[in-house]
Design a protein around this motif. Structure first.
Motif: not given
Length: 571
Positions: A183, A323-324, A326-327, A488, A490
């Motif tokens: 990223n 996003r991180r 969510s991982n 990002t 998004d």
């Protein structure tokens, strides 16, 4: 094995083997080229010796240069202890690190050597302590300090490439790893054979990552992958973790780390073994004697275990990257209080938009549990508070989530079977037009389990107070969403703004600034604090922002440029 009584050290024979060539062939993987790394093609020679003195940056205070002593070595890496500090704050650096300097460097550059953070004596004693420390000491010669390698021109990493990486939770270890994501200027380091609790994001030019076979060529030990190494000791034999190699024998004024007692919970399931640190594996070389010190497990009272569930549908605040988050795994633990607390805090740092900000929010304590953060390619460490009760554990997490502006149910004792009721209630309280709740629909959030676990501070009383806190949190989260959209790529659904900036609300001003320059996102709380709406924003000048808002020149110049563009556009 040696005696496991309190205060004693633990020893076992380490053996096994690991072949990169065979492993790459088995996994059909490609190693990352040397051009990806900020490392020399040939690892530098380590000409330092034990007890040598040098000057080094304090990893807990970025502006201080202190006297340090070499207390351990592995290949081209040094384990350093700041003189005047204790053995709990040791850190590792490469011999070609720009953080290291010969004695006299600070003075020759117009600076003064500083006592380390947490100096154990009266600060007024520092000059005499420094003089006594350096008098007759073994000074590292200039030839020991190597030139730092150049930074690669760009991020050349690709997903799936193999490399070797420092385990930041056990920074004396280097393990096989894979590039899990790319990223911008960052890569996601995932350790082979281990669950995601040990993975982290870092800059592509980080000094904590190395090309395949770097350990073999430099003489540094390499830990095998979690499920790919040769047979190792059983989990009961390996309950002492945090492998420590080549530690300096006791010297005057430089005590060795004192091992902690054995973890009271010695039973380990197969699932838990997959979540253990790479430090739990035996060393992949010829048989050797290894000294092992247990991390702070004494805080787990009577073997108390805890499990924290990560509810991905909850707001994560402005400091964390959604996003991180969510991982992250759906749960952390079960494990001892100190172990799970360390995983929760470390994951928050690893998911940060800027690791420095979250690292600074974490309250420092006196336990042996360490969290780390990487800033500018350098790794810094901090000790967490000691947690002896379950209530203290949850209180610490509650405070951290509040500092992060995140929903208090982001970490909970039971998974939410549906949408978070606090996130939904906050959305219903948010005034329309503020744009705070426009990025998520209620259909995206699950419904609460009426019989679900409820933490002691999450009672049904005090709804108005919690509602106010959640409203504040959501405003911060909304600002981050705007920032994330520009960093990002998004596409977040944001409320439309008037073409006349003088009609903007405070939140619309914040959104516009964050969208225009993501780097200014850290200053947005000041605009809320001073109630800068569209009309006030268009009247701002550099003197006002520096004198009354306390902003520095760099951000002020960027903001003035944004304002000027708006003025030109509306003429």
């Amino acid at each position: 094995m040696a005696s496991s009584s309190r205060g004693s050290s633990y020893q076992y024979e380490s053996q096994g083997s690991f072949s990169w060539d065979k492993y790459l062939n088995e996994t059909n993987a490609t190693p990352a080229p040397i051009t990806c790394f900020k490392q020399w093609p040939v690892p530098p020679a380590n000409e330092f010796g034990f007890t040598m003195k040098l000057e080094a940056c304090d990893p807990r205070n970025l502006t201080s240069i202190c006297v340090a002593t070499v207390v351990g070595m592995q290949g081209p890496r040094l384990r350093l202890r700041l003189d005047g500090s204790d053995n709990k704050n040791d850190f590792w650096r490469l011999v070609d690190s720009s953080d290291l300097h010969p004695i006299g460097y600070c003075e020759s550059h117009g600076g003064l050597l500083q006592p380390p953070l947490g100096f154990r004596m009266n600060p007024s004693c520092w000059p005499s302590f420094l003089q006594k420390t350096l008098n007759g000491a073994k000074i590292a010669p200039e030839r020991c300090f190597k030139k730092e390698p150049p930074t690669p021109k760009s991020n050349y990493f690709e997903v799936g490439m193999k490399l070797e990486a420092v385990d930041r939770k056990n920074s004396q270890l280097i393990c096989p790893a894979t590039v899990g994501a790319v990223n911008g200027n960052q890569i996601h380091v995932t350790f082979d054979g281990w669950r995601g609790a040990f993975d982290y994001w870092c800059q592509y030019d980080s000094r904590d990552i190395f090309p395949v076979k770097w350990c073999a060529s430099s003489g540094h030990p390499l830990q095998p992958p979690g499920q790919k190494g040769m047979p190792t000791k059983t989990s009961k034999q390996m309950k002492e973790s945090d492998l420590v190699l080549n530690i300096l024998p006791p010297a005057m004024g430089t005590p060795l780390p004192s091992p902690s007692p054995t973890s009271p919970n010695t039973s380990t399931t197969s699932n838990e073994r997959q979540a253990q640190s790479p430090s739990d594996l035996s060393h992949p070389s010829t048989p050797m004697l290894v000294t092992v010190s247990e991390p702070d497990t004494s805080s787990g009272q009577g073997g108390s275990n805890v499990c924290v569930y990560v509810n991905h549908g909850c707001y994560c605040g402005s400091y964390l990257n959604p996003r991180r988050v969510s991982n992250l795994p759906s749960q952390l633990g079960p494990g001892t209080l100190s172990r799970v607390l360390q995983e929760c805090v470390q994951n928050c740092i690893d998911c940060a938009v800027q690791e420095r900000q979250v690292y600074n929010l974490v309250k420092e304590g006196s336990s042996k549990v360490i969290i780390t953060a990487t800033m500018g390619g350098k790794t810094y460490t901090k000790r967490l508070i000691a947690v002896e009760r379950v209530s203290t554990f949850w209180s610490f997490l509650e405070g951290l989530l509040e500092e992060l502006g995140a929903c208090e149910n982001l970490f909970s004792g039971q998974p939410l079977a549906g949408p978070c009721p606090k996130c939904i209630r906050q959305r219903q309280m948010t005034p329309s037009g503020s744009g705070a709740a426009s990025h998520t629909s209620e259909d995206d959030l699950p419904v609460p389990d009426p019989h679900g676990f409820r933490r002691r501070w999450s009672t049904e009383s005090g709804d108005s107070l919690r509602g106010a806190k959640m409203l504040k949190m959501d405003r911060r989260y909304s600002a981050f969403e705007a920032e994330a959209s520009s960093t990002t790529g998004d596409n977040h659904s944001l409320a439309p703004r008037s073409s006349d900036p003088t009609l903007w609300s405070i939140e619309e001003v914040v959104q516009h600034i964050s969208e225009t320059d993501a780097g200014l996102g850290t200053h947005m709380e000041l605009f809320r604090k001073h109630e800068i709406d569209g009309k006030a924003f268009m009247l701002l000048n550099s003197e006002m922002m520096m004198k009354y808002m306390g902003l520095k020149l760099g951000p002020v110049l960027k903001l003035c440029n944004i304002i000027e563009k708006l003025r030109v556009r509306t003429k």
